[in-house]
Write an enzyme that holds these catalytic residues in place. Structure first.
Site, PDB file in Angstrom:
ATOM      1  N   ASP A  90       0.860  -1.197   0.000  1.00 53.77           N
ATOM      2  CA  ASP A  90       0.000   0.000   0.000  1.00 53.77           C
ATOM      3  C   ASP A  90       0.890   1.239   0.000  1.00 53.77           C
ATOM      4  OD1 ASP A  90      -2.412   1.542   0.181  1.00 53.77           O
ATOM      5  OD2 ASP A  90      -1.944   1.894   2.280  1.00 53.77           O
ATOM      6  N   SER A  91       0.290   2.366  -0.313  1.00 50.10           N
ATOM      7  CA  SER A  91       1.036   3.619  -0.284  1.00 50.10           C
ATOM      8  C   SER A  91       1.436   3.988   1.151  1.00 50.10           C
ATOM      9  CB  SER A  91       0.169   4.728  -0.872  1.00 50.10           C
ATOM     10  OG  SER A  91      -1.065   4.789  -0.185  1.00 50.10           O
TER      11      SER A  91
ATOM     12  N   CYS B 113      -3.699  -1.014  -2.221  1.00 45.96           N
ATOM     13  CA  CYS B 113      -3.958   0.402  -2.507  1.00 45.96           C
ATOM     14  C   CYS B 113      -4.869   0.545  -3.727  1.00 45.96           C
ATOM     15  CB  CYS B 113      -2.621   1.086  -2.770  1.00 45.96           C
ATOM     16  SG  CYS B 113      -2.758   2.831  -3.101  1.00 45.96           S
ATOM     17  N   ASN B 114      -6.038   1.134  -3.530  1.00 47.32           N
ATOM     18  CA  ASN B 114      -6.982   1.325  -4.644  1.00 47.32           C
ATOM     19  C   ASN B 114      -6.343   2.163  -5.742  1.00 47.32           C
ATOM     20  OD1 ASN B 114     -10.088   0.636  -3.619  1.00 47.32           O
ATOM     21  ND2 ASN B 114      -8.659   1.048  -1.975  1.00 47.32           N
ATOM     22  N   THR B 115      -5.665   3.240  -5.325  1.00 47.09           N
ATOM     23  CA  THR B 115      -5.055   4.134  -6.312  1.00 47.09           C
ATOM     24  C   THR B 115      -4.014   3.390  -7.142  1.00 47.09           C
ATOM     25  OG1 THR B 115      -5.355   5.913  -4.704  1.00 47.09           O
ATOM     26  CG2 THR B 115      -3.929   6.373  -6.580  1.00 47.09           C
TER      27      THR B 115
ATOM     28  N   GLU C 117      -5.956   9.117   9.408  1.00 48.51           N
ATOM     29  CA  GLU C 117      -4.612   9.010  10.001  1.00 48.51           C
ATOM     30  C   GLU C 117      -4.502   9.768  11.317  1.00 48.51           C
ATOM     31  OE1 GLU C 117      -1.394   9.599   7.328  1.00 48.51           O
ATOM     32  OE2 GLU C 117      -2.160   8.084   5.957  1.00 48.51           O
TER      33      GLU C 117
ATOM     34  N   GLY D 189      -2.770   9.117  -3.935  1.00 51.69           N
ATOM     35  CA  GLY D 189      -4.075   9.533  -4.471  1.00 51.69           C
ATOM     36  C   GLY D 189      -4.068  10.833  -5.246  1.00 51.69           C
TER      37      GLY D 189
ATOM     38  N   HIS E 297      -8.236   3.760   3.465  1.00 51.50           N
ATOM     39  CA  HIS E 297      -8.457   4.468   4.725  1.00 51.50           C
ATOM     40  C   HIS E 297      -9.925   4.496   5.157  1.00 51.50           C
ATOM     41  CE1 HIS E 297      -4.438   5.763   3.911  1.00 51.50           C
ATOM     42  NE2 HIS E 297      -4.389   6.573   4.949  1.00 51.50           N
TER      43      HIS E 297
ATOM     44  N   CYS F 192     -11.213   3.118  -0.902  1.00 52.23           N
ATOM     45  CA  CYS F 192      -9.899   3.608  -0.468  1.00 52.23           C
ATOM     46  C   CYS F 192      -9.545   2.875   0.818  1.00 52.23           C
ATOM     47  CB  CYS F 192      -9.971   5.114  -0.223  1.00 52.23           C
ATOM     48  SG  CYS F 192      -8.474   5.794   0.515  1.00 52.23           S
TER      49      CYS F 192
HETATM   50  N1  DGL Z   1      -3.953   3.827  -0.261  1.00 55.20           N
HETATM   51  C1  DGL Z   1      -4.658   4.839  -1.001  1.00 55.20           C
HETATM   52  C2  DGL Z   1      -5.877   4.211  -1.697  1.00 55.20           C
HETATM   53  O1  DGL Z   1      -6.394   3.179  -1.299  1.00 55.20           O
HETATM   54  C3  DGL Z   1      -5.092   5.998  -0.113  1.00 55.20           C
HETATM   55  C4  DGL Z   1      -3.966   6.853   0.389  1.00 55.20           C
HETATM   56  C5  DGL Z   1      -3.183   7.535  -0.716  1.00 55.20           C
HETATM   57  O2  DGL Z   1      -3.680   8.490  -1.337  1.00 55.20           O
HETATM   58  O3  DGL Z   1      -2.059   7.108  -0.957  1.00 55.20           O
HETATM   59  O4  DGL Z   1      -6.338   4.727  -2.679  1.00 55.20           O
END
Ligand code: DGL
Length: 269
Positions: free
Chosen positions: A10-11, A73-75, A151, A43, A187, A185
């Site tokens: 993940d990011s 990570c969705n992004t 966060e 993101g 989060h 996402c």
């Molecule tokens: N992990 C990112 C997502 O699921 C969210 C946080 C980011 O913007 O890196 O899209």
């Protein structure tokens, strides 16, 4: 190979919501989690940059011998085809398709709403994935403030409610009214209660973390990769910046304490 860990990338720390769902579903498995905390957020970055970062992160995990890679990570799902090609035959799974399928099931007749980062909304991955199965209206809303709120642990109370209404009221006022809302996402699952309050109980929330865990369990079975004995090794994490912050903030997403000593600092470049 069966005893090798499942890699999760993940990011940052948000993907720990996916790890939490995976650990609940697959209690015998071992996980190796990498959070690219030095370069968070993804993101707001371009698809090209995210693809480059994702490839570096995936290579760091495969170098440590993971048996399957989960792009939490969705992004970063924008990089899924490139990762699948670069890492073949390693199975690589993302969160978009499982989330899309769960949304279709939750809203068999109605439109679907998606909340995500700017990058995910712009890329339209959920819209494509959902509409590849059924031509149904999909409305999207970027909710960038939800990321720092999660966060900061600002996941309940009047400020969280106000932000949720600001993002979600216009989205849910679209006609016909969405019947399912995808938390697109990493989060957002920790803001589930706030989101549920804002949209009302006639809308089903779809948590892509939980649906991804089901898809990973299926894939392990299909490929004969599931562990046969329970892992007793201590959990360890990789982060590209601030292991202490990773441990402190990560607790919000993982739902349990993280020993700062278990977080190794890595450089992906
Ligand atoms: N992990 C990112 C997502 O699921 C969210 C946080 C980011 O913007 O890196 O899209």
């Amino acid at each position: 190979m069966n005893d090798a860990p499942i890699g999760i990338f993940d990011s940052g720390m948000g993907g720990l919501t996916v790890m939490r769902a995976l650990a609940a579903r697959l209690p015998d498995e071992r996980f190796l989690y990498l959070g690219d905390t030095a370069r968070l957020p993804y993101g707001t970055k371009s698809a090209e940059t995210v693809r480059r970062y994702a490839l570096q992160a995936a290579q760091a995990l495969t170098a440590r011998g993971v048996k399957l890679l989960v792009v939490a990570c969705n992004t970063a799902s924008v990089s899924l085809p490139a990762l699948q090609e670069a890492l073949a035959p390693l199975p690589v799974i993302g969160v978009i398709e499982p989330g899309a399928q769960a949304a279709l099931k939750a809203a068999p007749n109605g439109p679907i709403a998606v909340i995500a980062t700017e990058g995910t909304v712009k890329g339209g991955a959920y819209v494509r994935s959902i509409q590849a199965h059924r031509q149904t209206p999909v409305v999207q809303q970027a909710c960038p403030l939800f990321v720092p709120m999660a966060e900061e642990g600002l996941i309940d109370g009047p400020i969280a409610d106000a932000v949720a209404h600001r993002y979600l009221d216009p989205l849910m006022a679209t006609m016909p009214r969405p019947r399912a809302l995808v938390l697109g996402c990493t989060h957002f699952p920790v803001l589930k209660n706030v989101v549920a309050r804002a949209v009302g109980d006639d809308v089903t929330l779809v948590d892509s973390a939980a649906t991804t865990a089901v898809a990973v369990a299926q894939l392990l079975e299909e490929r004969g990769l599931a562990r046969r004995t329970k892992s007793t090794e201590p959990q360890c994490f990789l982060a590209t910046d601030s292991p202490d912050r990773f441990a402190r903030v990560g607790e919000i997403f993982l739902g349990k304490a993280i020993d700062p000593g278990s977080v190794e600092l890595v450089d992906l470049q």
